[in-house]
Design a protein around this motif. Structure first.
Motif, PDB file in Angstrom:
ATOM      1  N   UNK A 276     -12.751  -2.819 -11.771  1.00 51.67           N
ATOM      2  CA  UNK A 276     -12.359  -1.704 -10.902  1.00 51.67           C
ATOM      3  C   UNK A 276     -10.857  -1.793 -10.597  1.00 51.67           C
ATOM      4  N   UNK A 277     -10.462  -1.794  -9.331  1.00 52.24           N
ATOM      5  CA  UNK A 277      -9.043  -1.825  -8.976  1.00 52.24           C
ATOM      6  C   UNK A 277      -8.582  -3.202  -8.507  1.00 52.24           C
ATOM      7  N   UNK A 278      -9.365  -4.234  -8.792  1.00 54.48           N
ATOM      8  CA  UNK A 278      -9.008  -5.566  -8.312  1.00 54.48           C
ATOM      9  C   UNK A 278      -7.723  -6.104  -8.939  1.00 54.48           C
ATOM     10  N   UNK A 279      -7.473  -5.953 -10.224  1.00 54.48           N
ATOM     11  CA  UNK A 279      -6.190  -6.441 -10.776  1.00 54.48           C
ATOM     12  C   UNK A 279      -4.980  -5.766 -10.144  1.00 54.48           C
ATOM     13  N   UNK A 280      -5.088  -4.458  -9.893  1.00 54.22           N
ATOM     14  CA  UNK A 280      -3.960  -3.763  -9.288  1.00 54.22           C
ATOM     15  C   UNK A 280      -3.733  -4.241  -7.856  1.00 54.22           C
TER      16      UNK A 280
ATOM     17  N   UNK B 296      -6.076  10.030  -1.885  1.00 54.19           N
ATOM     18  CA  UNK B 296      -5.784   8.601  -2.023  1.00 54.19           C
ATOM     19  C   UNK B 296      -6.210   7.834  -0.770  1.00 54.19           C
ATOM     20  N   UNK B 297      -5.965   8.388   0.405  1.00 53.96           N
ATOM     21  CA  UNK B 297      -6.395   7.715   1.635  1.00 53.96           C
ATOM     22  C   UNK B 297      -7.905   7.681   1.763  1.00 53.96           C
ATOM     23  N   UNK B 298      -8.569   8.718   1.272  1.00 54.34           N
ATOM     24  CA  UNK B 298     -10.024   8.711   1.304  1.00 54.34           C
ATOM     25  C   UNK B 298     -10.576   7.594   0.417  1.00 54.34           C
ATOM     26  N   UNK B 299      -9.981   7.407  -0.764  1.00 52.97           N
ATOM     27  CA  UNK B 299     -10.405   6.297  -1.627  1.00 52.97           C
ATOM     28  C   UNK B 299     -10.119   4.952  -0.970  1.00 52.97           C
TER      29      UNK B 299
ATOM     30  N   UNK C 153       2.585  11.528 -10.566  1.00 52.09           N
ATOM     31  CA  UNK C 153       1.133  11.649 -10.728  1.00 52.09           C
ATOM     32  C   UNK C 153       0.458  10.290 -10.764  1.00 52.09           C
ATOM     33  N   UNK C 154       1.095   9.333 -11.411  1.00 48.43           N
ATOM     34  CA  UNK C 154       0.539   7.977 -11.440  1.00 48.43           C
ATOM     35  C   UNK C 154       0.576   7.347 -10.058  1.00 48.43           C
ATOM     36  N   UNK C 155       1.620   7.640  -9.288  1.00 46.94           N
ATOM     37  CA  UNK C 155       1.733   7.064  -7.950  1.00 46.94           C
ATOM     38  C   UNK C 155       0.599   7.548  -7.058  1.00 46.94           C
ATOM     39  N   UNK C 156       0.258   8.817  -7.131  1.00 48.24           N
ATOM     40  CA  UNK C 156      -0.767   9.391  -6.262  1.00 48.24           C
ATOM     41  C   UNK C 156      -2.165   9.334  -6.854  1.00 48.24           C
ATOM     42  N   UNK C 157      -2.322   8.642  -7.967  1.00 49.77           N
ATOM     43  CA  UNK C 157      -3.645   8.603  -8.609  1.00 49.77           C
ATOM     44  C   UNK C 157      -4.596   7.636  -7.921  1.00 49.77           C
ATOM     45  N   UNK C 158      -4.081   6.591  -7.292  1.00 45.61           N
ATOM     46  CA  UNK C 158      -4.950   5.593  -6.658  1.00 45.61           C
ATOM     47  C   UNK C 158      -4.218   4.981  -5.478  1.00 45.61           C
ATOM     48  N   UNK C 159      -4.943   4.409  -4.528  1.00 44.78           N
ATOM     49  CA  UNK C 159      -4.278   3.751  -3.384  1.00 44.78           C
ATOM     50  C   UNK C 159      -3.422   2.571  -3.801  1.00 44.78           C
ATOM     51  N   UNK C 160      -3.790   1.865  -4.891  1.00 46.92           N
ATOM     52  CA  UNK C 160      -3.021   0.707  -5.311  1.00 46.92           C
ATOM     53  C   UNK C 160      -1.657   1.116  -5.840  1.00 46.92           C
ATOM     54  N   UNK C 161      -1.614   2.183  -6.663  1.00 46.84           N
ATOM     55  CA  UNK C 161      -0.321   2.656  -7.154  1.00 46.84           C
ATOM     56  C   UNK C 161       0.526   3.202  -6.008  1.00 46.84           C
ATOM     57  N   UNK C 162      -0.094   3.884  -5.063  1.00 48.88           N
ATOM     58  CA  UNK C 162       0.649   4.372  -3.908  1.00 48.88           C
ATOM     59  C   UNK C 162       1.176   3.215  -3.065  1.00 48.88           C
ATOM     60  N   UNK C 163       0.379   2.147  -2.917  1.00 45.74           N
ATOM     61  CA  UNK C 163       0.841   0.977  -2.174  1.00 45.74           C
ATOM     62  C   UNK C 163       2.016   0.310  -2.883  1.00 45.74           C
ATOM     63  N   UNK C 164       1.994   0.263  -4.207  1.00 52.19           N
ATOM     64  CA  UNK C 164       3.113  -0.300  -4.956  1.00 52.19           C
ATOM     65  C   UNK C 164       4.376   0.543  -4.765  1.00 52.19           C
TER      66      UNK C 164
END
Length: 1329
Positions: free
Chosen positions: A177-181, A253-256, A209-220
């Motif tokens: 899932x998103x554990x590596x990120x 992203x915040x919902x995820x 688009x990549x930044x807002x695709x997941x909470x991990x990319x947004x956190x980065x």
């Protein structure tokens, strides 16, 4: 599989290392021991218990620190790396943590090599498809282990490799899932800025688009925006996250992120960083309105709502006053209120405790800013559900408010109480409330009532909270506010009374007045108990109640401005003025009477304040209290007591006791405490008639419709109704079940009720329904059938309606009686407070003795009817007062005057009642009461004797020796307890027990001396075996008492021991012949008593003839042993056998060791195979044992000594030991004088010889024999065995095992005894090997 392979590798490694180092066999054995310990660490690391894992990791590190360069280090690294990919998911984090700790402790291990070993062991290119998931997790946990060691951010090469590995792992999202990120973000958040600049182009894609695709990319992205904004701008340019097109994607992203932390119940880091970014860029209103309230809240997804609540709590310390107003007046705060109201079930998650922590942290952090504190507390208080605030009245966060903020908060509460501003509230209604069509349900009147009720209890709880720092002015303002609005109203405002300056915007209803009155008395209780020991709470150091009374007097004097809700009449005004005058007189008293005056002052103040609540009753009480106060302070205790007994009119103590009983009838905890305090000051003046008033309430024999109802009738007011409402909920289930049973009983009773049956028969006969007409006249029946049936039906209906009313009346009557019973029991529990005060304050008062029988009657009655919780509470409190406060008190009455004989008659009555009870528990209370009276009689007698000795009276008036030593009149006391002993030792089901008499004997040993003949008499004779056993047991526990021994002279004690020994000898003549449980218990008790006698004889070195008891015991040994071996004995015979040989040991006869061995051997072939299986449970079967394989040659081996022949191959180790064990068996059989093939169980151990004794033991036995005057002989030993044992050469013993030195040493030690038990060294040697 991986763990098994590593264990095999370890097993192959250890011998190799031994071979290289040239280790000897002993060293090889020690290395194997260390290897086992070493391998256990890895098993413990994978266990689910956290303590076990941490302990195993610490031990592994300690083990490796002692061997830093050994092969164990390489194996440990391989084993931990292999464990990262183990199939058990719970074990992977354990190995990861252990590897991190290992790398942190040993910094010389390069991280790149570890990472290379992880990639080689769990190669993603070579691994099979079935093991792909385990390999992926192994690589992920390996990187996490490097990061947790704290060394990864310092090693740039290992850091770059780890980042690349995590990027590869991120492609397998179906497993990880998103554990590596997430791991990548955690690692990059710890690296320095310079390193992040280098790594950022490798891990970050310059696409929004990549930044807002997941909470991990947004956190980065947020991490780079915070640490290296210049580098981020070079990669992406200027980015506006809060634009109209980006806000929906931010919400997703915040919902995820909210869904990812649903189980952890924490605030995601990405949401907090986004909040910081919005505050930094001055876009907080847009973020809060569009992202939080219009975005996440509209999703109707509870994890998203919880994220918003946590974001609100985290944002409070960061916001300004304007931003706080925006946040605390919006949709989110209303949604939080709905969550507080709707999440009622316990299985649903409530956010209130977590929000309370956020609020506490915020208020504690901004104590220097009271405005912000006040704004936030007021905002949360303004969240209401139809006028009722959602936060509890006991909200504990107010303890963090500063002084100005707390003062402002209480002022805001008072203003909202007087002039409710419903428009300023964040009010809402639930869906169920919106469906209601009742107009009054949604009106402003109901909302105002709910708001005022909450506010008044909120004010009281602020004063009640000990953790809130309050000033005296604040407490006084709250108390005056509650008092004023409870009993007064404003006619014209005046500046002298601040409470009159504000008017009500909504009229004050009577229901609101009742709520304020209830809250005021609750506040009064708090002020009376919490601050009574703090003299600095008031400036004039007077109680708060006094200051409130003075304020009420000021209000009464301002009749032009203030009016009482219930105006006083002229007698009530006079009573109020006399009360104030009495208070002034009490203040002017000297310091000696100050304590009593303080108690009376509290009582006056309390009753005076109740004058506003119930004027008529309080006015009469005030007059009586003032009369009692004047009499009590003007007369001495002695004069008062004497005049109370002579005159017919009641004394002031009796009147005051009646007043206290009347006050205790009211359900008020404050009144209960004041009554205890006042009674504690007047109990020294208590008279018998005053005590009888209290006992009449507690007396269970009193008719329930008489005096007790007259006392409890004061509860027929509103307090009684409130009490009934409180009890109604607890008794609803009982009443519902009882009503169903009663309905069935009434139906059955209706058939039996003779009056109803006669009425029914009369109605049926009048309607000719019982065959009054002829059956042939069908035409007449058809003509009159309808009218007759209608009349009959009407009569029957009226009859059954009357019967139904009678049944309902009986039910109502029974329900009324049940309610009265509940009130009566509650009143008795309150009155027991007075008994407790009397017992603790005046334990030496002779009136305390009058409490024994009433308390015992209450205990006995409650034991029978303690079915309800209230009855159990009454029983426990009564038993506690009787046992701990009365019977076990340190001080007691020592002056009974001339009532000695009356007390002895009371002791006799109590002992007889104890003997006639059906329950031993109740009997114990009666028996303890008699012991308490004996204690009183003993103390009174000793005090009287000491007084006579000081006065120097004549010798003729001096007491006897026994009375002087015991303090009791044995002529009166001995027959009383002699009757109890006879009852105990003759009655079939006696409630008396042995511990009762042990307690009696230990406290009064002289009385025990006179009762011992009664016990000795019942040891033998026609008594039942159970009673004989009890007599023996009682003697066994009594004779070792030191106090009893001091009452006997040496000849008398020796004579007593002799008499008891004769009785025991007579009992033991039937030893081993018990056929019932009681007979067996008699034998056990007789032997235990015999051992007690032997110990007493040996300790005091008495010369007693023991030949008779020795002969009796020796004569019963064969039958006892035969019953034990045949298995025809009940439970307890083994204990009987042990006691028998314990007694024989005192007589100098040692227990044969062979008998112990025979009792443990396997059963004979005649026994049941089921018992054989039970006895052999947990051991190897007989067919699996090695010695059974050569059972055919057993007779040949036992016929000759075993030697190692030349035909046998040479054996070492265990074979030699086994041969030596075989050699010991036949030698022992030959020495014992019986063939080897003969079963040892067939020879009774009664004829076996006694084993050898050490020289010291023989000397000890000789001394005992000399004291006893006899020479001990072993029981029935055959002469042929003795001759054979004497002819036995000592060489045969040493030839049993020529290679063993230790058995030879044991044989030499046993040679001087020349005991036939000498060859038993063989079995001992078998145990050693």
């Amino acid at each position: 599989m991986a763990e098994m392979e590593t264990q095999e590798a370890c097993g192959a490694m250890a011998p190799g290392t031994d071979a290289k180092s040239g280790a000897q066999p002993d060293d090889h054995h020690s290395l194997l021991q260390h290897s086992r310990e070493f391998l256990d660490f890895f098993w413990d690391i994978a266990k689910p218990e956290q303590e076990t894992r941490l302990e195993a990791t610490e031990k592994l590190l300690e083990y490796l620190r002692a061997r830093p360069k050994g092969s164990e280090m390489n194996y440990a690294l391989k084993r931990l790396i292999t464990g990262l990919g183990i199939s058990r998911e719970t074990a992977r984090p354990c190995y990861c943590l252990a590897l991190a700790q290992l790398l942190q402790s040993f910094e010389d291990i390069p991280l790149c090599s570890i990472l290379q070993q992880i990639e080689e062991k769990h190669d993603l290119q070579k691994v099979k498809k079935a093991m792909m998931r385990a390999a992926l997790f192994a690589n992920l946990f390996g990187v996490l282990a490097l990061f947790q060691s704290g060394r990864l951010v310092k090693d740039s090469e290992a850091l770059m490799k780890s980042v690349k590995l995590l990027q590869v792992l991120a492609q397998h999202s179906n497993h990880l899932q998103e554990q590596p990120q997430k791991a990548l973000v955690d690692i990059l958040s710890e690296v320095p800025k310079a390193t992040l600049k280098e790594i950022l182009p490798e891990v970050f894609k310059g696409n929004l688009d990549s930044v807002l695709s997941s909470p991990e990319h947004l956190q980065l992205f947020l991490l780079a925006k915070q640490k290296v904004p210049v580098k981020l701008k070079e990669l992406m340019g200027s980015v506006n996250l809060f634009s109209d097109e980006n806000i929906p994607r931010l919400v997703d992203a915040l919902k995820m992120a909210a869904a990812s932390v649903k189980k952890e119940c924490t605030l995601p880091t990405v949401a907090l960083n986004l909040l910081h970014l919005a505050l930094k860029e001055d876009k907080f209103p847009r973020f809060w309105k569009e992202v939080v309230e219009q975005g996440l809240l509209k999703k109707q997804y509870w994890p998203a709502s919880y994220l918003c609540f946590r974001l609100l709590g985290a944002a409070l310390p960061l916001l300004s006053m304007e931003q706080l107003q925006l946040v605390l007046r919006g949709d989110l705060i209303q949604h939080y209120g709905q969550h507080m109201v709707t999440t009622k079930p316990s299985h649903q998650f409530k956010f209130a405790p977590e929000m309370e922590k956020y609020m506490g942290a915020f208020l504690e952090g901004c104590r220097d800013d009271p405005d912000r504190q006040l704004a936030v507390v007021v905002a949360f208080t303004s969240i209401t559900n139809q006028g009722l605030p959602v936060i509890p009245t006991t909200w504990r966060v107010v303890q963090f408010l500063s002084g100005p903020a707390l003062k402002g908060y209480t002022a805001w509460l008072r203003d909202m109480f007087l002039q409710p501003d419903l428009d300023s509230l964040v009010d809402f209604s639930t869906n169920n409330q919106k469906k209601s069509h009742d107009t009054s349900f949604h009106g402003p009147g109901r909302a105002v009532f709910r708001l005022r009720k909450w506010i008044i209890f909120r004010l009281v709880s602020i004063v009640d909270n000990l953790h809130v720092e309050k000033e005296e002015v604040l407490i006084e303002e709250v108390a005056r506010f509650c008092l004023f609005h409870s009993f007064f109203e404003t006619k014209k405002p005046t500046s002298e009374i601040p409470e009159t300056e504000q008017q009500f915007s909504f009229p004050m209803e009577s229901s609101s007045r009742a709520v304020v009155s209830s809250a005021f008395f609750s506040l009064l209780q708090t002020l009376s108990t919490q601050f009574r020991q703090m003299p600095g709470q008031t400036q004039d150091r007077r109680p708060w109640t006094y200051r409130l009374v003075r304020f009420a007097d000021v209000l009464l004097n301002h009749s032009r401005n203030v009016a009482a809700l219930t105006p006083f009449t002229k007698p009530q005004h006079q009573a109020w003025d006399r009360m104030l005058q009495t208070l002034k007189e009490l203040e002017a008293l000297s310091s000696e009477a100050k304590a009593k005056a303080t108690a009376f002052q509290h009582l006056l103040l309390l009753v005076g304040i109740h004058l506003f609540k119930s004027p008529t009753e309080s006015c009469d009480l005030l007059a009586d209290i003032q009369t009692c106060i004047k009499k009590s302070l003007g007369e001495s205790a002695h004069r008062t007591r004497c005049r109370a007994t002579d005159s017919e009119e009641p004394s002031w103590v009796e009147v005051l006791v009646e007043i206290l009983l009347a006050l205790l009838a009211q359900p008020s905890h404050l009144i209960r405490q004041v009554a205890r305090s006042v009674f504690g000051h007047i109990c020294s003046h208590l008279t018998p008639r005053a005590l009888q008033l209290i006992l009449d309430v507690l007396n269970p024999k009193k008719n329930q419709d008489e005096d007790e109802d007259n006392v409890v009738v004061t509860d027929d007011s509103k307090e009684k109704q409130l009490k009934n409402v409180e009890d109604q909920s607890s008794d609803s289930e009982d009443r519902s079940s009882e009503s169903e049973e009663e309905s069935e009983e009434e139906d059955r009773d209706g058939e039996v009720d003779q009056g109803f049956r006669e009425q029914l028969m009369a109605v049926l006969q009048a309607g000719k329904a019982l065959g009054g007409a002829d059956s042939d006249e069908d035409e007449d029946d058809d003509a009159l059938g309808d009218e007759a049936m209608m009349a009959l039906d009407q009569n029957l209906s009226s009859l059954f309606a009357e019967q139904k009313l009678r049944i309902q009346a009986r039910k109502d009557e029974k329900s009324k009686l049940q309610k009265e019973k509940v009130l009566r029991r509650d009143f008795q529990i309150r009155v027991l407070d007075l008994i407790e005060v009397l017992v603790t304050k005046q334990p030496e008062n002779p009136l305390v003795l009058e409490l024994l029988e009433p308390l015992l009657n209450m205990i006995r009655r409650s034991m029978r009817t303690s079915s309800t919780k209230q009855e159990q509470e009454l029983l426990h409190k009564t038993a506690r007062i009787f046992t701990h406060d009365l019977c076990r008190a340190r001080h007691y009455c020592r002056d009974v005057g001339n009532d000695m004989e009356a007390l002895y008659s009371r002791v006799e009555r109590l002992v007889q009642q104890a003997a006639h009870q059906t329950d031993s528990c109740v009997s114990l209370y009666y028996f303890n009461a008699s012991l308490y009276l004996l204690r009183v009689l003993k103390g009174s007698t000793i005090q009287r004797i000491q007084g006579k000795e000081k006065a120097g009276t004549d010798a003729s008036t001096k007491p006897t020796d026994t009375e002087a030593t015991s303090g009791l009149n044995l002529k009166l006391a001995t027959p009383i307890y002699s009757f109890a002993l006879n009852s105990f030792l003759t009655k079939r089901n006696s409630p008396l027990t042995i511990p009762m008499f042990i307690s009696l004997f230990s406290r009064h040993p002289v009385l025990c001396k006179s009762l011992l003949p009664v016990v000795t008499q019942h040891m033998t004779g026609p008594a039942r075996p159970r009673h004989q056993a009890q007599a023996c047991l009682l003697l066994q526990k009594t004779l070792p008492m030191r106090e009893l021994r001091q009452c006997f002279k040496d000849p008398d004690w020796k004579q007593l021991i002799g008499r008891i020994l004769v009785k025991v000898t007579e009992n033991l003549r039937a030893l081993g012949k018990a056929r019932s449980k009681s007979e067996l218990q008699k034998e056990l008790s007789s032997l235990e008593l015999l051992n007690t006698l032997f110990r007493s004889i040996n300790q005091e070195k008495l010369t007693t003839d023991l030949t008779g008891i020795l002969g009796v015991l020796q004569s019963q040994q064969p039958s006892l042993q035969q019953r034990l071996q045949q298995g025809e004995h009940p439970t307890g015979s083994s204990r009987l056998y042990d006691l028998y040989w314990q007694a024989m040991k005192f007589l100098g006869v040692q227990r044969p060791k062979s008998e112990k061995k025979d009792s443990r051997e396997a059963p004979t072939g005649t026994q049941n195979p089921v018992s054989l299986k039970r006895r052999k449970k947990g051991f190897l079967p007989e067919t699996k044992k090695r010695k059974k394989r050569k059972s055919e040659d057993a007779t040949q081996e036992e016929a000759k000594p075993v030697t190692t022949s030349g035909d046998q191959p040479p054996s070492t180790g265990k074979m030699k030991k086994r041969n030596r064990m075989k050699a010991g068996g036949p030698a022992q059989s030959q020495v014992n004088g019986m063939p080897a093939s003969k079963n040892p169980a067939q020879t009774p151990p009664a004829t076996s010889p006694t084993p050898a004794k050490a020289p010291k033991l023989q000397k000890k036995k000789q001394k005992v024999s000399q004291v006893n005057g006899l020479t001990p002989t072993p029981p029935t030993e055959p002469a042929d065995k003795k001759q054979h044992q004497k002819a036995l050469p000592p060489k045969e013993v040493s030839d049993q095992s020529p290679q063993s030195a230790q058995p030879r040493k044991k044989a030499k030690l046993s040679l001087p005894g020349k005991s036939p038990g000498l060859p038993q060294t063989g079995p001992k040697k078998r145990k050693c090997t």
